[in-house]
Design a protein around this motif. Structure first.
Motif, PDB file in Angstrom:
ATOM      1  N   THR A  11      88.020  28.145 -38.566  1.00 19.95           N
ATOM      2  CA  THR A  11      86.954  27.081 -38.949  1.00 19.95           C
ATOM      3  C   THR A  11      87.478  25.752 -39.064  1.00 19.95           C
ATOM      4  OG1 THR A  11      85.373  28.921 -39.276  1.00 19.95           O
ATOM      5  CG2 THR A  11      84.652  26.890 -39.955  1.00 19.95           C
ATOM      6  N   LEU A  12      88.567  25.833 -40.129  1.00 18.33           N
ATOM      7  CA  LEU A  12      89.351  24.740 -40.558  1.00 18.33           C
ATOM      8  C   LEU A  12      89.475  23.814 -39.269  1.00 18.33           C
ATOM      9  CD1 LEU A  12      91.873  24.260 -43.202  1.00 18.33           C
ATOM     10  CD2 LEU A  12      92.059  23.279 -40.982  1.00 18.33           C
ATOM     11  N   VAL A  13      90.144  24.296 -38.324  1.00 19.94           N
ATOM     12  CA  VAL A  13      90.529  23.443 -36.964  1.00 19.94           C
ATOM     13  C   VAL A  13      89.115  22.913 -36.171  1.00 19.94           C
ATOM     14  CG1 VAL A  13      91.630  23.713 -35.048  1.00 19.94           C
ATOM     15  CG2 VAL A  13      92.740  24.435 -36.741  1.00 19.94           C
ATOM     16  N   ARG A  14      88.148  23.830 -36.164  1.00 18.92           N
ATOM     17  CA  ARG A  14      87.359  23.612 -35.354  1.00 18.92           C
ATOM     18  C   ARG A  14      86.243  22.330 -36.234  1.00 18.92           C
ATOM     19  NH1 ARG A  14      81.986  24.780 -36.437  1.00 18.92           N
ATOM     20  NH2 ARG A  14      82.333  26.500 -37.782  1.00 18.92           N
ATOM     21  N   LEU A  15      86.160  22.341 -37.485  1.00 21.05           N
ATOM     22  CA  LEU A  15      85.522  21.316 -38.458  1.00 21.05           C
ATOM     23  C   LEU A  15      86.441  19.987 -38.168  1.00 21.05           C
ATOM     24  CD1 LEU A  15      84.633  23.064 -41.455  1.00 21.05           C
ATOM     25  CD2 LEU A  15      83.010  22.281 -39.801  1.00 21.05           C
ATOM     26  N   LEU A  16      87.690  20.007 -38.294  1.00 25.83           N
ATOM     27  CA  LEU A  16      88.501  18.795 -38.229  1.00 25.83           C
ATOM     28  C   LEU A  16      88.400  18.478 -36.857  1.00 25.83           C
ATOM     29  CD1 LEU A  16      90.737  17.571 -39.959  1.00 25.83           C
ATOM     30  CD2 LEU A  16      92.465  19.039 -38.961  1.00 25.83           C
ATOM     31  N   ASN A  17      88.447  19.261 -35.846  1.00 25.29           N
ATOM     32  CA  ASN A  17      88.249  18.501 -34.409  1.00 25.29           C
ATOM     33  C   ASN A  17      86.926  18.077 -34.185  1.00 25.29           C
ATOM     34  OD1 ASN A  17      90.943  18.830 -33.688  1.00 25.29           O
ATOM     35  ND2 ASN A  17      90.476  21.126 -32.716  1.00 25.29           N
TER      36      ASN A  17
ATOM     37  N   GLY B  80      85.339  16.149 -36.498  1.00 31.20           N
ATOM     38  CA  GLY B  80      85.540  14.806 -37.345  1.00 31.20           C
ATOM     39  C   GLY B  80      85.268  15.175 -38.705  1.00 31.20           C
ATOM     40  N   ASP B  81      84.804  16.332 -39.089  1.00 34.56           N
ATOM     41  CA  ASP B  81      84.466  16.577 -40.521  1.00 34.56           C
ATOM     42  C   ASP B  81      85.558  16.882 -41.231  1.00 34.56           C
ATOM     43  OD1 ASP B  81      83.323  17.613 -42.858  1.00 34.56           O
ATOM     44  OD2 ASP B  81      82.024  19.297 -41.773  1.00 34.56           O
ATOM     45  N   TYR B  82      86.399  15.986 -41.590  1.00 29.48           N
ATOM     46  CA  TYR B  82      87.549  16.168 -42.404  1.00 29.48           C
ATOM     47  C   TYR B  82      87.255  16.755 -43.789  1.00 29.48           C
ATOM     48  CZ  TYR B  82      90.089  13.371 -39.084  1.00 29.48           C
ATOM     49  OH  TYR B  82      90.736  12.773 -37.886  1.00 29.48           O
ATOM     50  N   ASP B  83      86.256  16.316 -44.524  1.00 30.84           N
ATOM     51  CA  ASP B  83      85.857  16.951 -45.841  1.00 30.84           C
ATOM     52  C   ASP B  83      85.436  18.487 -45.518  1.00 30.84           C
ATOM     53  OD1 ASP B  83      86.175  14.519 -47.306  1.00 30.84           O
ATOM     54  OD2 ASP B  83      83.800  14.017 -47.132  1.00 30.84           O
ATOM     55  N   GLY B  84      84.764  18.995 -44.586  1.00 31.15           N
ATOM     56  CA  GLY B  84      84.641  20.221 -44.474  1.00 31.15           C
ATOM     57  C   GLY B  84      85.862  21.225 -44.039  1.00 31.15           C
ATOM     58  N   ALA B  85      86.657  20.388 -43.438  1.00 27.43           N
ATOM     59  CA  ALA B  85      88.190  21.004 -43.311  1.00 27.43           C
ATOM     60  C   ALA B  85      88.746  21.315 -44.330  1.00 27.43           C
ATOM     61  CB  ALA B  85      88.738  20.208 -42.249  1.00 27.43           C
ATOM     62  N   ARG B  86      88.899  20.179 -45.224  1.00 28.42           N
ATOM     63  CA  ARG B  86      89.491  20.502 -46.503  1.00 28.42           C
ATOM     64  C   ARG B  86      89.092  21.552 -47.486  1.00 28.42           C
ATOM     65  NH1 ARG B  86      89.237  20.392 -51.727  1.00 28.42           N
ATOM     66  NH2 ARG B  86      90.594  19.229 -52.968  1.00 28.42           N
ATOM     67  N   ASN B  87      87.531  21.750 -47.315  1.00 27.43           N
ATOM     68  CA  ASN B  87      87.063  22.705 -48.022  1.00 27.43           C
ATOM     69  C   ASN B  87      87.414  24.273 -47.517  1.00 27.43           C
ATOM     70  OD1 ASN B  87      85.644  21.281 -50.108  1.00 27.43           O
ATOM     71  ND2 ASN B  87      84.090  20.730 -48.688  1.00 27.43           N
ATOM     72  N   GLN B  88      87.844  24.229 -46.429  1.00 24.51           N
ATOM     73  CA  GLN B  88      88.255  25.476 -45.756  1.00 24.51           C
ATOM     74  C   GLN B  88      89.624  25.976 -46.113  1.00 24.51           C
ATOM     75  OE1 GLN B  88      86.620  27.614 -43.538  1.00 24.51           O
ATOM     76  NE2 GLN B  88      84.945  26.411 -44.048  1.00 24.51           N
ATOM     77  N   PHE B  89      90.547  25.489 -46.794  1.00 24.05           N
ATOM     78  CA  PHE B  89      91.656  25.711 -47.126  1.00 24.05           C
ATOM     79  C   PHE B  89      91.455  26.693 -48.470  1.00 24.05           C
ATOM     80  CE2 PHE B  89      93.173  21.808 -45.556  1.00 24.05           C
ATOM     81  CZ  PHE B  89      94.330  21.969 -45.083  1.00 24.05           C
ATOM     82  N   LYS B  90      90.629  26.668 -49.224  1.00 25.42           N
ATOM     83  CA  LYS B  90      90.326  27.794 -50.024  1.00 25.42           C
ATOM     84  C   LYS B  90      89.905  29.134 -49.610  1.00 25.42           C
ATOM     85  CE  LYS B  90      85.494  26.297 -51.237  1.00 25.42           C
ATOM     86  NZ  LYS B  90      84.639  25.764 -52.088  1.00 25.42           N
ATOM     87  N   ARG B  91      89.442  29.173 -48.260  1.00 22.92           N
ATOM     88  CA  ARG B  91      89.060  30.622 -47.737  1.00 22.92           C
ATOM     89  C   ARG B  91      90.167  31.394 -47.513  1.00 22.92           C
ATOM     90  NH1 ARG B  91      85.283  30.607 -43.184  1.00 22.92           N
ATOM     91  NH2 ARG B  91      84.847  32.620 -44.120  1.00 22.92           N
TER      92      ARG B  91
END
Length: 84
Positions: A39-45, A47-58
Motif C-alpha cells: 500500500t505504501l508504494v500504491r499511495l506513493l505512486n 502522489g499521496d506522500y503523507d499517506g505513504a509515510r504513514n505506511q512505514f509503521k505498519r
C-alpha cells in the motif's frame, strides 16, 4: 544493488534522496515483492506522500507479533522519508 533496482522499478513518482533512502531501507528489510505490492508504494505512486509515510509503521511485525526493534526502525525510516 537489487534494492535500488526494486525501488526504481516500483516507484513511478519523483523521490528526494531521503525518501529514496527510506524506501530502500524498508525494501531491504521486507523484500522486493512485498515492497512493490505494498500500500505504501500504491499511495506513493498516486502522489499521496503523507499517506505513504504513514505506511512505514505498519511493517513492524514478525510472525504476527509486533517487535519493538522493528517499530523503532520504521519510525526512523518514516522520519527520514519526511526530512528535506
Amino acid at each position: 544493488e537489487w534494492v535500488e533496482e526494486c525501488v526504481n522499478r516500483s516507484v513511478t513518482v519523483p523521490l528526494t534522496q531521503n525518501e529514496f533512502d527510506a524506501a530502500c531501507s524498508l525494501c531491504y528489510n521486507i523484500g522486493c515483492s512485498e515492497f512493490s505490492g505494498s500500500t505504501l508504494v500504491r499511495l506513493l505512486n498516486s502522489g499521496d506522500y503523507d499517506g505513504a509515510r504513514n505506511q512505514f509503521k505498519r511493517w513492524n511485525k514478525q510472525a504476527g507479533q509486533e517487535l519493538a526493534g522493528l517499530t523503532a526502525r520504521r519510525e526512523k525510516e518514516a522520519e527520514l522519508f519526511e526530512t528535506v
